[in-house]
Design a protein around this motif. Structure first.
Motif, mmCIF file in Angstrom:
data_model
loop_
_atom_site.group_PDB
_atom_site.id
_atom_site.type_symbol
_atom_site.label_atom_id
_atom_site.label_comp_id
_atom_site.label_asym_id
_atom_site.label_seq_id
_atom_site.Cartn_x
_atom_site.Cartn_y
_atom_site.Cartn_z
ATOM 1 N N SER A 103 0.845 -1.372 -0.021
ATOM 2 C CA SER A 103 -0.021 0.135 0.005
ATOM 3 C C SER A 103 0.671 1.222 -0.201
ATOM 4 C CB SER A 103 -0.869 -0.129 1.108
ATOM 5 O OG SER A 103 -1.859 -0.704 0.948
ATOM 6 N N ILE A 104 1.890 1.268 0.809
ATOM 7 C CA ILE A 104 2.842 2.449 0.642
ATOM 8 C C ILE A 104 3.632 2.650 -0.502
ATOM 9 C CG2 ILE A 104 5.053 3.201 1.666
ATOM 10 C CD1 ILE A 104 4.211 2.202 4.502
ATOM 11 N N LEU A 105 3.870 1.354 -1.060
ATOM 12 C CA LEU A 105 4.395 1.685 -2.642
ATOM 13 C C LEU A 105 3.399 2.271 -3.412
ATOM 14 C CD1 LEU A 105 6.855 0.969 -4.735
ATOM 15 C CD2 LEU A 105 6.034 -1.389 -4.808
ATOM 16 N N ALA A 106 2.329 1.875 -3.381
ATOM 17 C CA ALA A 106 1.262 2.248 -4.282
ATOM 18 C C ALA A 106 0.799 3.832 -4.140
ATOM 19 C CB ALA A 106 -0.065 1.742 -4.223
ATOM 20 N N LEU A 107 1.221 4.054 -2.828
ATOM 21 C CA LEU A 107 0.917 5.780 -2.507
ATOM 22 C C LEU A 107 2.096 6.249 -3.122
ATOM 23 C CD1 LEU A 107 -0.449 5.178 1.502
ATOM 24 C CD2 LEU A 107 -1.692 6.140 -0.595
ATOM 25 N N VAL A 108 3.350 6.006 -2.870
ATOM 26 C CA VAL A 108 4.511 6.644 -3.537
ATOM 27 C C VAL A 108 4.365 6.724 -4.984
ATOM 28 C CG1 VAL A 108 6.911 6.399 -4.056
ATOM 29 C CG2 VAL A 108 6.024 5.950 -1.621
ATOM 30 N N LEU A 109 3.754 5.859 -5.595
ATOM 31 C CA LEU A 109 3.470 5.695 -7.227
ATOM 32 C C LEU A 109 2.330 6.840 -7.677
ATOM 33 C CD1 LEU A 109 3.960 1.902 -7.993
ATOM 34 C CD2 LEU A 109 5.563 3.602 -8.435
ATOM 35 N N THR A 111 1.748 9.304 -5.746
ATOM 36 C CA THR A 111 2.240 10.698 -5.572
ATOM 37 C C THR A 111 3.055 11.374 -6.869
ATOM 38 O OG1 THR A 111 2.258 10.132 -3.215
ATOM 39 C CG2 THR A 111 3.806 11.919 -4.026
ATOM 40 N N GLY A 112 3.740 10.289 -7.351
ATOM 41 C CA GLY A 112 4.376 10.442 -8.602
ATOM 42 C C GLY A 112 3.367 10.978 -9.838
ATOM 43 N N ALA A 113 2.254 10.196 -9.607
ATOM 44 C CA ALA A 113 1.339 10.791 -10.731
ATOM 45 C C ALA A 113 0.570 12.097 -10.580
ATOM 46 C CB ALA A 113 0.135 9.524 -10.880
ATOM 47 N N VAL A 114 0.276 12.142 -9.392
ATOM 48 C CA VAL A 114 -0.189 13.496 -8.832
ATOM 49 C C VAL A 114 0.717 14.555 -9.268
ATOM 50 C CG1 VAL A 114 -1.045 15.006 -7.104
ATOM 51 C CG2 VAL A 114 -1.983 12.498 -7.154
ATOM 52 N N TYR A 135 -1.247 4.075 -13.642
ATOM 53 C CA TYR A 135 -1.214 2.499 -13.864
ATOM 54 C C TYR A 135 -0.301 1.852 -12.895
ATOM 55 C CZ TYR A 135 -0.676 -2.054 -16.068
ATOM 56 O OH TYR A 135 -0.408 -3.428 -16.139
ATOM 57 N N PRO A 136 0.707 2.336 -12.693
ATOM 58 C CA PRO A 136 1.779 1.574 -11.825
ATOM 59 C C PRO A 136 1.379 1.457 -10.374
ATOM 60 C CG PRO A 136 3.128 2.960 -13.247
ATOM 61 C CD PRO A 136 1.527 3.363 -13.484
ATOM 62 N N GLY A 137 0.850 2.663 -9.827
ATOM 63 C CA GLY A 137 0.318 2.604 -8.525
ATOM 64 C C GLY A 137 -1.125 1.968 -8.416
ATOM 65 N N LEU A 193 -8.307 3.049 -6.319
ATOM 66 C CA LEU A 193 -8.781 4.344 -6.509
ATOM 67 C C LEU A 193 -9.028 5.222 -5.276
ATOM 68 C CD1 LEU A 193 -11.519 3.370 -9.110
ATOM 69 C CD2 LEU A 193 -9.206 4.518 -9.787
ATOM 70 N N LEU A 194 -9.342 4.437 -4.093
ATOM 71 C CA LEU A 194 -9.404 4.991 -2.987
ATOM 72 C C LEU A 194 -7.861 5.695 -2.737
ATOM 73 C CD1 LEU A 194 -10.879 5.956 -0.347
ATOM 74 C CD2 LEU A 194 -10.295 3.643 0.394
ATOM 75 N N LEU A 195 -7.063 4.808 -2.782
ATOM 76 C CA LEU A 195 -5.627 5.395 -2.336
ATOM 77 C C LEU A 195 -5.255 6.527 -3.193
ATOM 78 C CD1 LEU A 195 -3.399 1.905 -1.760
ATOM 79 C CD2 LEU A 195 -4.604 3.603 -0.146
ATOM 80 N N TYR A 196 -5.483 6.490 -4.757
ATOM 81 C CA TYR A 196 -5.267 7.556 -5.452
ATOM 82 C C TYR A 196 -5.903 8.768 -4.955
ATOM 83 C CZ TYR A 196 -5.395 10.619 -9.639
ATOM 84 O OH TYR A 196 -5.369 11.442 -10.488
ATOM 85 N N TRP A 197 -7.216 8.704 -4.505
ATOM 86 C CA TRP A 197 -8.073 9.712 -4.112
ATOM 87 C C TRP A 197 -7.428 10.533 -2.808
ATOM 88 C CZ3 TRP A 197 -10.793 10.196 0.381
ATOM 89 C CH2 TRP A 197 -11.840 11.444 0.630
ATOM 90 N N ALA A 198 -7.134 9.238 -2.002
ATOM 91 C CA ALA A 198 -6.533 9.998 -0.807
ATOM 92 C C ALA A 198 -5.165 10.974 -1.088
ATOM 93 C CB ALA A 198 -6.042 8.717 0.151
ATOM 94 N N VAL A 199 -4.451 10.475 -2.041
ATOM 95 C CA VAL A 199 -3.252 11.111 -2.431
ATOM 96 C C VAL A 199 -3.547 12.528 -3.309
ATOM 97 C CG1 VAL A 199 -1.079 11.338 -3.826
ATOM 98 C CG2 VAL A 199 -1.731 9.434 -2.513
#
Length: 207
Positions: A103-109, A111-114, A135-137, A193-199
């Motif tokens: 999950s942390i790795l996904a958040l980092v990825l 963050t890069g997209a954002v 896509y990566p995240g 998508l929830l993680l992406y939204w959180a970032v």
């Protein structure tokens, strides 16, 4: 059958996430020394239909010695025996650790997209480029939850232990089981998508 095909297609599209999840899980398995064995399994045996316990696996397979290869009509399988982990704290770490790390790795990825969106390099108006940025995240987050075998072991051991960690172990096992049951509703994609939204929400990238 339709839901099965959808699930298969989803796993094909998010296959890199499956690989990442497997690598992270293997790291934790080795770190916590989870018992494992190389097995020779009859080619006609579907292990998805076999309970993942040492006793049940012994009825349909045999343990290979170091350097030994499966014989004719057999295939090689790696059996990770989560039920054999003696310490509840260790089992808890083996299961929760990969989920948190993934999950942390996904958040980092994400963050890069954002960051790319904030710089104007990508925009949701350009659908394909935007999807490529998240896509990566997305694929990593979509496979963050524990697989069925360690989840079942955690559930069984939570009923046996007196450790206070069971107060977290029970909910984690239940949520993981629920995710497995609701795969046909794309619940894994919703978590991603929830993680992406959180970032993205704090930066105004998503509403």
């Amino acid at each position: 059958m339709v839901f099965g095909l959808i699930g298969l297609l989803f796993n094909i599209v998010t296959f890199p996430g499956i690989l990442v999840n497997g690598i992270i899980q293997d790291v934790f398995n080795q770190e916590y020394r989870v018992p494992s064995a190389r097995l020779a399994v009859d080619e006609n045996v579907n292990l998805d239909e076999i309970e993942k316990t040492e006793e049940a696996m012994a009825r349909v397979s045999r343990v290979l010695a170091d350097g030994e290869e499966p014989g004719e009509g057999e295939r090689l399988e790696e059996f990770i025996n989560y039920h054999a982990v003696t310490e509840y704290r260790t089992l808890f770490g083996v299961i929760l650790g990969p989920f948190v790390a993934t999950s942390i790795l996904a958040l980092v990825l994400f963050t890069g997209a954002v960051g790319l969106e904030m710089m104007g390099a990508v925009s949701d108006e350009n659908g394909l480029l935007w999807f490529a940025s998240i896509y990566p995240g997305f694929v990593v987050a979509a496979h963050a939850f524990p697989n069925q075998d360690p989840t079942n072991a955690l559930w069984d051991r939570s009923r046996e232990t007196s450790s206070l960690l069971r107060l977290v172990g029970y909910p984690l096992a239940l949520v993981s089981m629920l995710f497995s049951l609701l795969e046909f509703l794309w619940i894994d994609a919703l978590y991603a998508l929830l993680l992406y939204w959180a970032v993205g929400m704090p930066f105004g990238v998503v509403g």
